[in-house]
Design an enzyme around this catalytic site. Structure first.
Site, PDB file in Angstrom:
ATOM      1  N   ASP A   1      23.377  38.840  47.511  1.00  0.00           N
ATOM      2  CA  ASP A   1      23.858  39.681  46.398  1.00  0.00           C
ATOM      3  C   ASP A   1      22.726  40.533  45.821  1.00  0.00           C
ATOM      4  OD1 ASP A   1      26.473  38.930  46.364  1.00  0.00           O
ATOM      5  OD2 ASP A   1      26.468  38.240  44.288  1.00  0.00           O
TER       6      ASP A   1
ATOM      7  N   GLU B   1      24.950  42.966  38.363  1.00  0.00           N
ATOM      8  CA  GLU B   1      25.288  41.609  37.972  1.00  0.00           C
ATOM      9  C   GLU B   1      24.087  40.673  38.088  1.00  0.00           C
ATOM     10  OE1 GLU B   1      28.542  39.981  40.233  1.00  0.00           O
ATOM     11  OE2 GLU B   1      28.598  38.201  38.971  1.00  0.00           O
TER      12      GLU B   1
ATOM     13  N   ASP C   1      28.395  45.983  41.319  1.00  0.00           N
ATOM     14  CA  ASP C   1      28.737  44.607  41.677  1.00  0.00           C
ATOM     15  C   ASP C   1      28.553  44.527  43.188  1.00  0.00           C
ATOM     16  OD1 ASP C   1      29.617  42.085  42.106  1.00  0.00           O
ATOM     17  OD2 ASP C   1      31.372  42.240  40.805  1.00  0.00           O
TER      18      ASP C   1
ATOM     19  N   ILE D   1      28.841  42.194  45.481  1.00  0.00           N
ATOM     20  CA  ILE D   1      30.046  41.643  46.117  1.00  0.00           C
ATOM     21  C   ILE D   1      30.908  41.040  45.026  1.00  0.00           C
ATOM     22  CG2 ILE D   1      31.046  40.000  47.758  1.00  0.00           C
ATOM     23  CD1 ILE D   1      29.137  40.923  49.543  1.00  0.00           C
ATOM     24  N   ASP D   2      32.059  41.612  44.807  1.00  0.00           N
ATOM     25  CA  ASP D   2      32.993  41.004  43.870  1.00  0.00           C
ATOM     26  C   ASP D   2      33.865  40.030  44.669  1.00  0.00           C
ATOM     27  OD1 ASP D   2      34.225  40.655  41.347  1.00  0.00           O
ATOM     28  OD2 ASP D   2      35.904  41.868  42.037  1.00  0.00           O
TER      29      ASP D   2
ATOM     30  N   THR E   1      33.006  36.764  45.202  1.00  0.00           N
ATOM     31  CA  THR E   1      32.044  36.072  46.068  1.00  0.00           C
ATOM     32  C   THR E   1      32.641  34.821  46.705  1.00  0.00           C
ATOM     33  OG1 THR E   1      30.640  36.513  44.160  1.00  0.00           O
ATOM     34  CG2 THR E   1      29.567  35.625  46.095  1.00  0.00           C
TER      35      THR E   1
ATOM     36  N   ASP F   1      32.397  44.612  37.069  1.00  0.00           N
ATOM     37  CA  ASP F   1      33.661  44.374  37.791  1.00  0.00           C
ATOM     38  C   ASP F   1      34.613  45.559  37.643  1.00  0.00           C
ATOM     39  OD1 ASP F   1      33.201  41.616  38.536  1.00  0.00           O
ATOM     40  OD2 ASP F   1      33.648  41.032  36.473  1.00  0.00           O
TER      41      ASP F   1
HETATM   42  C1  2IP Z   1      34.469  37.431  39.731  1.00  0.00           C
HETATM   43  C2  2IP Z   1      35.549  37.488  40.782  1.00  0.00           C
HETATM   44  C3  2IP Z   1      36.629  36.504  40.420  1.00  0.00           C
HETATM   45  C4  2IP Z   1      37.319  36.906  39.139  1.00  0.00           C
HETATM   46  C5  2IP Z   1      36.273  37.081  38.045  1.00  0.00           C
HETATM   47  C6  2IP Z   1      35.107  37.981  38.461  1.00  0.00           C
HETATM   48  O1  2IP Z   1      33.352  38.147  40.150  1.00  0.00           O
HETATM   49  O2  2IP Z   1      36.087  38.762  40.908  1.00  0.00           O
HETATM   50  O3  2IP Z   1      37.497  36.425  41.488  1.00  0.00           O
HETATM   51  O4  2IP Z   1      38.248  35.915  38.795  1.00  0.00           O
HETATM   52  O5  2IP Z   1      36.881  37.636  36.936  1.00  0.00           O
HETATM   53  O6  2IP Z   1      34.144  38.040  37.457  1.00  0.00           O
HETATM   54  P1  2IP Z   1      39.782  35.920  39.294  1.00  0.00           P
HETATM   55  O7  2IP Z   1      39.797  35.963  40.791  1.00  0.00           O
HETATM   56  O8  2IP Z   1      40.381  34.681  38.716  1.00  0.00           O
HETATM   57  O9  2IP Z   1      40.354  37.174  38.719  1.00  0.00           O
HETATM   58  P2  2IP Z   1      32.199  37.493  41.154  1.00  0.00           P
HETATM   59  O10 2IP Z   1      32.875  36.982  42.359  1.00  0.00           O
HETATM   60  O11 2IP Z   1      31.341  38.698  41.446  1.00  0.00           O
HETATM   61  O12 2IP Z   1      31.518  36.437  40.350  1.00  0.00           O
HETATM   62 CA    CA Z   2      32.225  40.379  40.090  1.00  0.00          CA
END
Ligand code: 2IP
Ligand code: CA
Length: 380
Positions: free
Chosen positions: A54, A79, A153, A155-156, A158, A303
């Site tokens: 990341d 992030e 971000d 990788i969102d 993750t 995000d």
């Molecule tokens: C996370 C990821 C999660 C999401 C959360 C984000 O970012 O996108 O999937 O939760 O809100 O902050 P959910 O899937 O319940 O919506 P990261 O993976 O970068 O930590």
């Molecule tokens: Ca994210």
């Protein structure tokens, strides 16, 4: 600033490449899925590899944008922190160096001397994939680098990226989980007002080529400033225009009261669940859902900034749910749009950049209004 858009498309593709390489190279994949804990973690710079991947992606984006637009260098946020510390109080700042060899040598220090892994990663970072998007060629964007900031971000979603489930679905359906939900997000905002003005989304795992088992990515972009509103996707039809009702996508961990209220409004078959905050907004952009509702402050500026810019380019937006629920009139509802330039100084760490009041991502104001009406009085 169309050059900035083209640069972001290139660096996002490079980032997607690094993300794919980390899963495709057996050695890197092994590191990716292995969790470092306890003593092991404290002795040396033995970080979780997923954190390093990341950080490396984020630094690569920062490096490339800073090199071409030095005026933006101090306004590129992400992030992750690029400082790695060990149990002895020593620290290493992970950056992208001038050459592949130098980057490999630096990465080896945080990878506990694993030169092979460091070299594989450095090679992916220093590669320049060819990306062209003809639709950006004739574009002019009246913005200057000195008025812009960036949220990254790397990788969102993750957890979906690490878990790596490969789901196959019919065209026109969203992916509730799996690799498709993992996204590289790069959003650009105006320093003066915090408005998101440009966004690039890269989906590294969009299509798996059956002939060689390799994943191909897909990118999406949008620009929204002044009277310029351009998106790589055309505006999808709403549920009601297609003859159906309003559809919504939620996190599976959403509050019961929200799930119930929206089931009454949309009907159970129009209420969907998907992973990844960025991916859920992308579902709204693509028309796979009409709105994304989140009642918790569990997402952050990195995000939402990029996909928010695309939604604005399509005539929609992302508002703070709790502020919108307090607005006295329908006209005020769309005025609680999320902004990206100010932190919540009363909070600590990442929480300073949380979208604290939850959010609603929408394409159509009347649908935003229906959602708010359904939730009024239920959450306060
Ligand atoms: C996370 C990821 C999660 C999401 C959360 C984000 O970012 O996108 O999937 O939760 O809100 O902050 P959910 O899937 O319940 O919506 P990261 O993976 O970068 O930590
Ligand atoms: Ca994210």
């Amino acid at each position: 600033m169309a050059e900035l858009l083209r640069l972001l498309l290139r660096v996002a593709e490079k980032a997607a490449n690094v993300a794919r390489v980390c899963r495709q190279e057996a050695l890197l994949f092994q590191l990716l899925v292995q969790e470092k804990t306890g003593d092991d973690k404290n002795k040396k710079f033995v970080q979780d590899f997923k954190t390093l991947a990341d950080v490396v992606i984020q630094e690569m984006i920062r490096h490339d944008v800073g090199a071409q637009f030095p005026e933006m260098a101090d306004f590129i946020h992400g992030e992750e922190s690029n400082k790695f510390e060990n149990g002895l109080g020593e620290s290493v700042i992970v950056t992208v160096c001038g050459t592949e060899e130098e980057t490999a040598a630096l990465l080896a220090t945080v990878l506990d001397g694993d030169r092979t892994a460091a070299s594989l990663l450095a090679r992916a970072i220093h590669q320049n994939p060819a990306t062209t998007d003809a639709s950006t060629e004739a574009l002019t964007v009246p913005l200057s680098p000195s008025e812009l900031g960036i949220w990254i971000d790397p990788i969102d979603a993750t957890s979906q990226y690490i878990e790596g489930r490969e789901e196959v679905l019919e065209e026109g359906h969203l992916f509730p989980s799996g690799l498709h939900c993992a996204l590289v997000l790069i959003g650009v905002y105006l320093r003066s007002t915090g408005e998101p003005v440009m966004g690039v989304i890269n989906q590294p795992f969009n299509y798996k080529d059956p002939s060689n088992g390799r994943w191909k990515g897909k990118h999406f972009w949008g620009v929204s400033c002044g009277n310029i509103n351009i998106c790589s996707l055309s505006r999808p039809k709403c549920g009601s225009e297609k003859g159906g009702g309003l559809s919504a996508v939620l996190s599976s961990s959403e509050k019961q009261v929200v799930k119930e209220s929206l089931t009454s409004l949309c009907g159970p078959e129009k209420l969907m669940y998907a992973s990844g905050a960025g991916y859920k907004i992308l579902c709204v952009i693509q028309g796979l859902a009409d709105v994304y509702v989140l009642s918790e402050g569990s997402t952050f500026k990195w995000d939402s900034c990029a996909p928010h810019a695309l939604l604005r380019a399509l005539g929609g937006g992302v508002v703070d749910l709790s502020k919108s629920l307090q607005s006295a009139s329908e006209a005020q509802e769309g005025q609680a749009e999320l902004t990206y330039h100010q932190s919540q100084t009363e909070c600590k760490g990442a929480d300073r950049w949380a979208n604290q009041g939850g959010l609603v991502a929408y394409r159509d104001c009347s649908q935003l209004h229906s959602i708010l009406t359904a939730l009024k009085g239920k959450l306060l």
